[in-house]
Scaffold this motif. Sequence first.
Motif, mmCIF file in Angstrom:
data_model
loop_
_atom_site.group_PDB
_atom_site.id
_atom_site.type_symbol
_atom_site.label_atom_id
_atom_site.label_comp_id
_atom_site.label_asym_id
_atom_site.label_seq_id
_atom_site.Cartn_x
_atom_site.Cartn_y
_atom_site.Cartn_z
ATOM 1 N N ASP A 132 0.814 -1.217 0.000
ATOM 2 C CA ASP A 132 0.000 0.000 0.000
ATOM 3 C C ASP A 132 0.848 1.268 0.000
ATOM 4 O O ASP A 132 0.309 2.378 0.005
ATOM 5 C CB ASP A 132 -0.965 0.010 1.190
ATOM 6 C CG ASP A 132 -0.250 -0.032 2.538
ATOM 7 O OD1 ASP A 132 1.004 0.078 2.578
ATOM 8 O OD2 ASP A 132 -0.941 -0.190 3.563
ATOM 9 N N HIS A 167 2.494 -10.711 0.147
ATOM 10 C CA HIS A 167 1.119 -10.523 0.609
ATOM 11 C C HIS A 167 0.173 -11.288 -0.304
ATOM 12 O O HIS A 167 0.552 -11.759 -1.389
ATOM 13 C CB HIS A 167 0.738 -9.043 0.614
ATOM 14 C CG HIS A 167 0.473 -8.487 -0.752
ATOM 15 N ND1 HIS A 167 1.468 -8.316 -1.694
ATOM 16 C CD2 HIS A 167 -0.679 -8.080 -1.352
ATOM 17 C CE1 HIS A 167 0.943 -7.811 -2.798
ATOM 18 N NE2 HIS A 167 -0.354 -7.662 -2.633
ATOM 19 N N ALA A 168 -1.052 -11.442 0.149
ATOM 20 C CA ALA A 168 -2.099 -12.063 -0.661
ATOM 21 C C ALA A 168 -3.408 -11.354 -0.359
ATOM 22 O O ALA A 168 -3.572 -10.734 0.694
ATOM 23 C CB ALA A 168 -2.213 -13.556 -0.355
ATOM 24 N N THR A 169 -4.329 -11.422 -1.297
ATOM 25 C CA THR A 169 -5.646 -10.819 -1.109
ATOM 26 C C THR A 169 -6.719 -11.895 -1.290
ATOM 27 O O THR A 169 -6.457 -12.971 -1.834
ATOM 28 C CB THR A 169 -5.881 -9.686 -2.121
ATOM 29 O OG1 THR A 169 -5.718 -10.197 -3.451
ATOM 30 C CG2 THR A 169 -4.888 -8.560 -1.899
ATOM 31 N N LYS A 170 -7.908 -11.590 -0.834
ATOM 32 C CA LYS A 170 -9.002 -12.555 -0.935
ATOM 33 C C LYS A 170 -9.306 -12.865 -2.400
ATOM 34 O O LYS A 170 -9.331 -11.986 -3.249
ATOM 35 C CB LYS A 170 -10.246 -12.020 -0.238
ATOM 36 C CG LYS A 170 -10.111 -11.934 1.274
ATOM 37 C CD LYS A 170 -11.410 -11.487 1.929
ATOM 38 C CE LYS A 170 -11.274 -11.438 3.448
ATOM 39 N NZ LYS A 170 -12.530 -11.017 4.118
ATOM 40 N N ASP A 171 -9.520 -14.143 -2.642
ATOM 41 C CA ASP A 171 -9.789 -14.618 -3.993
ATOM 42 C C ASP A 171 -11.239 -15.100 -4.062
ATOM 43 O O ASP A 171 -11.619 -16.015 -3.332
ATOM 44 C CB ASP A 171 -8.831 -15.769 -4.323
ATOM 45 C CG ASP A 171 -8.871 -16.138 -5.795
ATOM 46 O OD1 ASP A 171 -9.947 -16.037 -6.405
ATOM 47 O OD2 ASP A 171 -7.826 -16.528 -6.330
ATOM 48 N N THR A 198 -9.851 -18.436 1.601
ATOM 49 C CA THR A 198 -8.923 -17.321 1.751
ATOM 50 C C THR A 198 -9.494 -16.287 2.709
ATOM 51 O O THR A 198 -9.642 -15.113 2.376
ATOM 52 C CB THR A 198 -8.619 -16.672 0.387
ATOM 53 O OG1 THR A 198 -9.869 -16.310 -0.234
ATOM 54 C CG2 THR A 198 -7.863 -17.621 -0.515
ATOM 55 N N ASP A 204 -9.407 -14.125 6.450
ATOM 56 C CA ASP A 204 -8.372 -13.266 7.016
ATOM 57 C C ASP A 204 -7.231 -14.067 7.636
ATOM 58 O O ASP A 204 -6.054 -13.747 7.450
ATOM 59 C CB ASP A 204 -8.996 -12.335 8.061
ATOM 60 C CG ASP A 204 -9.936 -11.320 7.433
ATOM 61 O OD1 ASP A 204 -9.807 -11.081 6.214
ATOM 62 O OD2 ASP A 204 -10.795 -10.781 8.151
ATOM 63 N N LEU A 225 -4.962 -15.609 5.113
ATOM 64 C CA LEU A 225 -4.121 -14.651 4.410
ATOM 65 C C LEU A 225 -3.002 -14.091 5.281
ATOM 66 O O LEU A 225 -2.006 -13.584 4.761
ATOM 67 C CB LEU A 225 -4.979 -13.492 3.888
ATOM 68 C CG LEU A 225 -6.026 -13.860 2.833
ATOM 69 C CD1 LEU A 225 -6.847 -12.638 2.470
ATOM 70 C CD2 LEU A 225 -5.370 -14.447 1.591
ATOM 71 N N HIS A 285 -1.118 -11.435 -6.219
ATOM 72 C CA HIS A 285 -2.062 -11.358 -5.108
ATOM 73 C C HIS A 285 -2.195 -12.684 -4.367
ATOM 74 O O HIS A 285 -3.110 -12.868 -3.583
ATOM 75 C CB HIS A 285 -3.432 -10.922 -5.638
ATOM 76 C CG HIS A 285 -3.391 -9.634 -6.399
ATOM 77 N ND1 HIS A 285 -3.259 -8.407 -5.777
ATOM 78 C CD2 HIS A 285 -3.427 -9.376 -7.733
ATOM 79 C CE1 HIS A 285 -3.231 -7.454 -6.697
ATOM 80 N NE2 HIS A 285 -3.329 -8.018 -7.888
ATOM 81 N N ARG A 286 -1.272 -13.607 -4.633
ATOM 82 C CA ARG A 286 -1.353 -14.917 -4.015
ATOM 83 C C ARG A 286 -0.067 -15.291 -3.285
ATOM 84 O O ARG A 286 0.274 -16.456 -3.161
ATOM 85 C CB ARG A 286 -1.682 -15.978 -5.065
ATOM 86 C CG ARG A 286 -3.043 -15.786 -5.709
ATOM 87 C CD ARG A 286 -3.415 -16.965 -6.594
ATOM 88 N NE ARG A 286 -4.796 -16.868 -7.060
ATOM 89 C CZ ARG A 286 -5.420 -17.848 -7.686
ATOM 90 N NH1 ARG A 286 -4.803 -18.992 -7.923
ATOM 91 N NH2 ARG A 286 -6.675 -17.693 -8.078
ATOM 92 N N TYR A 321 0.092 -20.775 -2.447
ATOM 93 C CA TYR A 321 -1.237 -20.239 -2.143
ATOM 94 C C TYR A 321 -2.228 -21.359 -1.818
ATOM 95 O O TYR A 321 -2.938 -21.310 -0.821
ATOM 96 C CB TYR A 321 -1.736 -19.435 -3.340
ATOM 97 C CG TYR A 321 -2.972 -18.610 -3.075
ATOM 98 C CD1 TYR A 321 -2.907 -17.485 -2.248
ATOM 99 C CD2 TYR A 321 -4.181 -18.928 -3.673
ATOM 100 C CE1 TYR A 321 -4.026 -16.714 -2.022
ATOM 101 C CE2 TYR A 321 -5.306 -18.148 -3.456
ATOM 102 C CZ TYR A 321 -5.228 -17.045 -2.624
ATOM 103 O OH TYR A 321 -6.338 -16.281 -2.407
#
Length: 365
Positions: A124, A166-170, A176, A178, A181, A242-243, A262
């Motif tokens: 970020d 890092h990874a984000t919700k898929d 996936t 919180d 992740l 993102h994974r 992932y």
Amino acid sequence: MRNSSMRNRFGTTAAIALMVSVGTVLLSACGPENGDSAPTAAPTGSAAPAAPAPTGSAPGAGAPGTAAPGAPAPSGSAAPGGKEVNGTSAANHLTISTGTRTVALNGTTVDFGTVVRDLAWSPDGRKAAFVNGDGDLVTANPDGSGKVVLAKNPGGETWSHPTWRHATKDPIVTDTGDKALERFAAIVFTSEKGGTLRLEKVATKSPGATPEVLTPSSSEGGGDPIPQPPQTGNTWANAGGHRGEIVYANTPANEVYLYDDYIRPSTREMGKGSQPALSPDGEHLVFVRSVNGHDHLFTRSTQGDQKAEKDLTPSAATDYTQPAWSPDGRTIAVRTPDGISTLPADGSAAPTQVSTIKGLPSYRP
């Protein structure tokens, strides 16, 4: 001495000790010589490597550069024709860490109050990660304030080149949440001890934690056993996508690998080279390989069905090293002996020099 595919023209991964009282200053751990080889000096947890001014690294996705050695403040030096070149701005997101306590960003220089080596930015852009003069892993705000020692170097080790995984919700993968992740929210870096290189990781929300060894592996299939990737000799990790994916180089094999756990662990060879960087969307990578006496930039897709490589610098008359992707994935910043250059990620134009500051390029999202 260079390996079979790349001349070690840009220094060791580790910090280079100060050799004279004036004029030579400690450069970034990803310094100008032998960027992908084992460090030559190991910082201890209590004593900083010799340097007239502390150097550092910033977390990041991105700004290029490191200030010229010996420069008290890397505000830019005269380019050919007398034009002052800095190359960083809020618009282009480019930053340059110089192995000193100052970092070039937003068209100016920021004094972090400590040595900054191998600066890298959080996804970020709100935090920077770097290795300080004591060899510790540190995070800080973009203005150098709010410094936190995320991990204390135990001594006898050299840490370098951190990257924020890092990874984000898929929406496709249902598990996936919180907690799932959180394990990807880590800083991965290189640790050298006794001449052995390994990747280590530490959680971003656990100041003072002891780093864990990162062990790239591949899940066993139903048929013949899958060869496991080497666990030592690994360096220069760079995260993207993102994974929780990372790319890294294995020095003995002179090979670039892509590691993704992932859903299940998977490690793939991506080609001969060093100093890889993964694009923000995780779809492409760029890396360095020696061709006809110069270090060239190559790019390729990370998709298993697309293995074609492209030389982005086929007419190189100099060395292009330490590449970094812009946040939009359209531009690659690269270090040269004369400073920092940028080029389109699709190779549609030759590199153009944007700064005479000599350092590690990175982009702040």
